[in-house]
Design an enzyme around this catalytic site. Structure first.
Site, PDB file in Angstrom:
ATOM      1  N   TYR A 124      71.989 -26.143   7.257  1.00  0.00           N
ATOM      2  CA  TYR A 124      72.877 -27.177   6.730  1.00  0.00           C
ATOM      3  C   TYR A 124      72.652 -28.536   7.372  1.00  0.00           C
ATOM      4  O   TYR A 124      73.320 -29.506   7.010  1.00  0.00           O
ATOM      5  CB  TYR A 124      74.349 -26.771   6.868  1.00  0.00           C
ATOM      6  CG  TYR A 124      74.754 -26.271   8.236  1.00  0.00           C
ATOM      7  CD1 TYR A 124      75.007 -27.153   9.274  1.00  0.00           C
ATOM      8  CD2 TYR A 124      74.897 -24.912   8.473  1.00  0.00           C
ATOM      9  CE1 TYR A 124      75.376 -26.699  10.516  1.00  0.00           C
ATOM     10  CE2 TYR A 124      75.281 -24.440   9.705  1.00  0.00           C
ATOM     11  CZ  TYR A 124      75.514 -25.336  10.735  1.00  0.00           C
ATOM     12  OH  TYR A 124      75.878 -24.873  11.978  1.00  0.00           O
ATOM     13  N   LYS A 125      71.731 -28.629   8.313  1.00  0.00           N
ATOM     14  CA  LYS A 125      71.429 -29.917   8.937  1.00  0.00           C
ATOM     15  C   LYS A 125      70.292 -30.582   8.174  1.00  0.00           C
ATOM     16  O   LYS A 125      70.484 -31.117   7.079  1.00  0.00           O
ATOM     17  CB  LYS A 125      71.088 -29.712  10.413  1.00  0.00           C
ATOM     18  CG  LYS A 125      72.197 -29.064  11.235  1.00  0.00           C
ATOM     19  CD  LYS A 125      71.802 -28.926  12.686  1.00  0.00           C
ATOM     20  CE  LYS A 125      72.798 -28.099  13.484  1.00  0.00           C
ATOM     21  NZ  LYS A 125      74.128 -28.686  13.575  1.00  0.00           N
ATOM     22  N   ASP A 133      66.392 -21.168  19.559  1.00  0.00           N
ATOM     23  CA  ASP A 133      67.356 -21.686  18.597  1.00  0.00           C
ATOM     24  C   ASP A 133      66.757 -22.974  18.026  1.00  0.00           C
ATOM     25  O   ASP A 133      66.533 -23.953  18.752  1.00  0.00           O
ATOM     26  CB  ASP A 133      68.683 -21.955  19.314  1.00  0.00           C
ATOM     27  CG  ASP A 133      69.762 -22.487  18.378  1.00  0.00           C
ATOM     28  OD1 ASP A 133      69.433 -23.088  17.339  1.00  0.00           O
ATOM     29  OD2 ASP A 133      70.954 -22.329  18.708  1.00  0.00           O
ATOM     30  N   PHE A 153      73.926 -24.932  23.275  1.00  0.00           N
ATOM     31  CA  PHE A 153      75.073 -25.041  22.371  1.00  0.00           C
ATOM     32  C   PHE A 153      76.104 -23.973  22.736  1.00  0.00           C
ATOM     33  O   PHE A 153      75.746 -22.854  23.114  1.00  0.00           O
ATOM     34  CB  PHE A 153      74.613 -24.878  20.920  1.00  0.00           C
ATOM     35  CG  PHE A 153      75.672 -25.241  19.926  1.00  0.00           C
ATOM     36  CD1 PHE A 153      75.976 -26.566  19.685  1.00  0.00           C
ATOM     37  CD2 PHE A 153      76.367 -24.263  19.249  1.00  0.00           C
ATOM     38  CE1 PHE A 153      76.959 -26.913  18.773  1.00  0.00           C
ATOM     39  CE2 PHE A 153      77.358 -24.592  18.333  1.00  0.00           C
ATOM     40  CZ  PHE A 153      77.657 -25.920  18.094  1.00  0.00           C
ATOM     41  N   ARG A 209      76.343 -39.344  19.076  1.00  0.00           N
ATOM     42  CA  ARG A 209      75.018 -38.931  18.620  1.00  0.00           C
ATOM     43  C   ARG A 209      74.658 -39.706  17.357  1.00  0.00           C
ATOM     44  O   ARG A 209      75.427 -39.724  16.392  1.00  0.00           O
ATOM     45  CB  ARG A 209      74.973 -37.437  18.316  1.00  0.00           C
ATOM     46  CG  ARG A 209      74.983 -36.541  19.514  1.00  0.00           C
ATOM     47  CD  ARG A 209      74.601 -35.114  19.166  1.00  0.00           C
ATOM     48  NE  ARG A 209      75.287 -34.613  17.978  1.00  0.00           N
ATOM     49  CZ  ARG A 209      75.138 -33.374  17.508  1.00  0.00           C
ATOM     50  NH1 ARG A 209      74.321 -32.537  18.102  1.00  0.00           N
ATOM     51  NH2 ARG A 209      75.807 -32.976  16.445  1.00  0.00           N
TER      52      ARG A 209
END
Length: 411
Positions: A235-236, A210, A133, A384
């Site tokens: 938050y995912k 991560d 990322f 995605r």
């Protein structure tokens, strides 16, 4: 005559009816919103639970409005570690005392990376991969410049990710730290974490994972794998809401010597003494710096309640069947239209999302959003399909992929 759509519609209905988690999507806000045909972006921002709406309202009127500053003594001071312990137990395979809620993912990555590097003095290299990322890459570039270290880059396959063999070819006696994403943000590739951890340790280096795209979607066993440090957002798949604080894991054996570079009053031993000079708190609290984001932590507890009800094994099982169903639809409907799959087809090497590529997908994503189908776009030309097991139905997957097909055939 029965059509392929009819067959898939029947399949989706059967899968939803037989789903052991079939009652859980209704426990999320927006699940009955007629304007949202298919929410396929739970790997970027999870839906809020209905319980969270009640919890936040009660917090404002009762805990904050009613208890005021007394809340710190009564419950808030310990909340980062208490929720961290729950995340560790329910999701990370981590024994108590190793996990806390802290700052943003970026800030925690900085703290853990700097603290890890200090544990390997004299070593001059950090290993990472080109497909990690952007924040991870940028942050480590900054740290390398700050400490005059060398970055050793791994070049993973576009449709895959970093393997233990890749790591073995990159580490050496110069390696201080290896930083990788457990699930690759673009391809969805799932690392063989135990094998990679063993390879890193053979070189004498430390591993920082991560977990942003894996926590709450795949089973994790940080303690048994031997992982040294980990960070992840909430938050995912944990449905903490926009900007919800991240979590940090520091393995027990490193805590006594671990020193992070952002010293703040809440990470000091006996912080309310306001004493002169910084003395790090005992244990995992030393990762904390300033006043924690109490309101931002509260929604996480509601998702942890749901995960504790069903267990991560059930969550992972549905994640696999959701992505398998999505791939089945993609093969039948989209591959003939020039779409390619950029995610592993082996579910043992795939996280909770599927990435598909086509030159028109940037424009098509904007049109999908207008019709209530919400995936996300990732360059250079990928959509995605992010499937959150607790809140996503098979009917949503069907509707979403059908809409992609319709957009491709309409022009």
């Amino acid at each position: 005559m029965t059509t392929a759509l009819d067959d898939f519609h029947t399949r989706a209905t059967v899968l939803d009816t037989a789903d052991p988690l079939r009652d859980y999507p209704s426990r999320f806000l927006g699940s009955d919103d007629p304007e949202i045909v298919a929410y396929l972006d739970g790997n970027s921002l999870g839906r809020p639970t209905r319980a969270t709406a009640d919890r936040l309202a009660a917090f404002v009127t009762e805990a904050w409005g009613g208890r005021l500053i007394r809340g710190w003594d009564e419950q808030w001071f310990d909340l980062p570690v208490r929720i961290g312990e729950r995340i560790g137990a329910s999701i990370l395979g981590a024994a108590p005392g190793q996990t806390t809620i802290g700052d943003s993912t970026t800030v925690l990555l900085y703290k853990l990376a700097r603290g890890a590097l200090a544990l390997r003095p004299g070593r001059t290299e950090i290993v990472l991969d080109r497909d990690n990322f952007p924040t991870d890459r940028y942050l480590l570039e900054a740290i390398a410049r700050e400490l005059d270290l060398t970055l050793r880059w791994i070049e993973p396959e576009f449709t895959g990710g970093v393997t233990a063999q890749d790591v073995a070819g990159a580490v050496s006696e110069r390696t201080a730290l290896v930083v990788l994403s457990h699930v690759a943000y673009r391809s969805g590739y799932l690392l063989d974490a135990p094998a990679i951890c063993a390879t890193v340790h053979e070189s004498g280096a430390l591993l920082l994972l991560d977990l942003c795209h894996s926590a709450g979607a795949v089973e994790i066993e940080l303690d048994s794998w031997g992982v040294d440090f980990a960070v992840g957002c909430t938050y995912k798949y944990l449905n903490g809401g926009p900007g919800a604080p991240a979590f940090a894991y520091v393995r027990t054996e490193h805590l006594a010597d671990f020193s992070q570079p952002i010293w703040g009053w809440m990470g000091r031993e006996s912080p309310f003494e306001m004493a002169q000079g910084y003395v790090p708190a005992h244990g995992i609290r030393r990762v904390i710096s300033g006043t924690p984001a109490i309101v931002g932590m509260l929604p996480i507890e509601d998702t942890l309640d749901l995960i504790d009800e069903v267990g991560m094994a059930a969550v992972r099982a549905k994640s696999v069947t959701l992505t398998e169903f999505a791939l089945e639809l993609v093969r039948s409907w989209l591959l003939p239209l020039g779409v390619s799959v950029s995610s592993p087809t082996d579910p043992d090497r795939r996280g909770g999302h599927v990435t598909i590529d086509h030159p028109q997908f940037k424009e098509i994503t904007a049109r999908l959003w207008q019709r209530g189908v919400i995936p996300d776009f990732r360059p250079p030309q990928g959509i995605r399909i992010g499937l959150s097991p607790l809140s996503t139905t098979y009917a949503e997957v069907l509707a979403g992929v059908a809409a992609i097909r319709d957009e491709l055939t309409a022009r």
